[in-house]
Design a protein around this motif. Sequence first.
Motif, PDB file in Angstrom:
ATOM      1  N   PHE A 183       0.453  -1.608  -0.271  1.00  0.00           N
ATOM      2  CA  PHE A 183       0.278   0.064   0.224  1.00  0.00           C
ATOM      3  C   PHE A 183       0.942   1.389   0.282  1.00  0.00           C
ATOM      4  CE2 PHE A 183      -3.158  -3.473   1.361  1.00  0.00           C
ATOM      5  CZ  PHE A 183      -4.124  -2.803   0.790  1.00  0.00           C
ATOM      6  N   HIS A 239       0.222   4.068  -1.939  1.00  0.00           N
ATOM      7  CA  HIS A 239       0.282   5.826  -1.852  1.00  0.00           C
ATOM      8  C   HIS A 239       1.555   6.580  -2.492  1.00  0.00           C
ATOM      9  CE1 HIS A 239      -0.386   8.415   1.421  1.00  0.00           C
ATOM     10  NE2 HIS A 239       1.009   9.413   0.747  1.00  0.00           N
ATOM     11  N   SER A 296      -2.403  10.430  -3.235  1.00  0.00           N
ATOM     12  CA  SER A 296      -1.958   9.430  -2.508  1.00  0.00           C
ATOM     13  C   SER A 296      -2.981   8.299  -1.726  1.00  0.00           C
ATOM     14  CB  SER A 296      -0.782   9.157  -1.886  1.00  0.00           C
ATOM     15  OG  SER A 296      -1.244  10.176  -0.855  1.00  0.00           O
ATOM     16  N   GLU A 329      -4.338   4.826  -3.073  1.00  0.00           N
ATOM     17  CA  GLU A 329      -4.257   3.519  -2.254  1.00  0.00           C
ATOM     18  C   GLU A 329      -5.302   2.761  -1.801  1.00  0.00           C
ATOM     19  OE1 GLU A 329      -2.436   3.023   2.828  1.00  0.00           O
ATOM     20  OE2 GLU A 329      -2.503   5.121   1.432  1.00  0.00           O
TER      21      GLU A 329
END
Length: 500
Positions: A260, A264, A297, A301
């Motif tokens: 993740f 991001h 981001s 994500e």
Amino acid sequence: MAYTDALQSLKALLATIRDLKAANDVLSWDQQTYMPAGGINTRAEQMATVSRLIHERATSAELGALLDRLDGQLDSETDDGALVRIARRDFEHDTKLSADLVERLSRATALADAVWVQARLTSDWSLFAPHLRTIVELQREMAEQYGYTTHPFDALINVDEPGTTKAQIEQMYRELKVGTLPLMKAIRQQQDDDRTRPLHGQFDEARQEQFGMEVIKRFGFDWNRGRQDRAVHPFCTNFSMNDVRLTTRFDPTWLAPAMFGTMHEAGHGMYEQGVAQRFTRSPLAAGCSMGIHESQSRLWENLVGRSRPFWEFFYAPLQNLFPEQLQSVDLDTFYRAINSVQPSLIRVEADELTYNLHTLLRFEVELGLLEGTLKVEEVPALWNAKVAEYLGITPPNDTLGALQDVHWSAGLFAYFPTYTVGNVLAVQFFDAAVAASPAIPDEMRQGEFGTLHGWLNENIYQHGRKYDPNDLVQRATGRPMDTAPYISYLKTKYGALYKL
């Protein structure tokens, strides 16, 4: 001087300033990735020198005279009109700070970053505290030089989030508490078994990296104009829209952080890569605020990377990379694992529902430091008390507590609330994209993200700093920032996950 000549002279001067800023960013990126530890003292002086040179040019009489000549001469809706408006704002902002303060802050943060890395490694707050004390004093000095009416925080947040105040941030957190705390309480009462077990085990780092790189390539990250390296704390920086640097970190026993974290940072990276090429070497060649940046981001994500449609495509390839760990784990179980709600000590590893309590905690600590009601040596104790109050857990050491984030060593005060601004805006932007192209979720199920990336590029990325944040949000979504869609998203998603 004719205004056309003045405009060309302005562009040339601003390009030089932009080049110097990029050079300083290269020095900073290298410090956090490849520089040997013994280079820190010289590097701090190098960065302080470049920062002084930038400030001298950014506050020069020549720049001021060119802006005076061009004020009111151009349509503010045009690129050149926006350039003059943003350059004027930056000039007025920069001229409030003394060159001495800029140089001292650059030197202090370069030195503090190296010490923070060591303090974090050894969980030794006393090692970092003297450096943080210096940085807090410099932040107060900055706030005084910028000027403010109500609170020093107002002066500092305007650096990254123009037009935002402490009062607005407090109102945002109040709305989120009212909207989400009952949901958190209901989930905690279920006392489920640990849903995250499928994410823990032995996960080869090279295969983790392979998966992450393929995912963000499909998102639209251009590997011909970007690269990824490792750092203590993941970040994204860029030296132009054609040279974007991502960093991440890997845990061989836990799949989630790098997976993740890569998504991001790629969200940041695609924003920078998407800025229009015609803005190269100008003040317009950047995101318009950190809240907008964090929306990208967090969108990639969470709205994408933690969604069911995304994993309907990507789970089989992930299972193929880690058959021993995941072959017996079905998609429903894995989807619940990546969206498990449980208290976390680490902000970047927190679930969507509790994440904003982490930024709220940091916001409150920073207010105390800026006001002088909290001493630097008292930060760990207050931090631990607030983690216990908000999340019901207590950090066993400062590495997992007040030393976990790089931001304070980098002089990034008043930054943490922009993550929550980003969370709110991520949903607002995603909803607008799906309203314009309802096929986006089905395309995600096929591993296709071109329509979503295209909408974001058209409505956000390409504009760089041409529009102010509030204006950009209004143009892209047809409404100002609103916490209601975000709260609705959380209630719908987690209500279904926990059958509430």
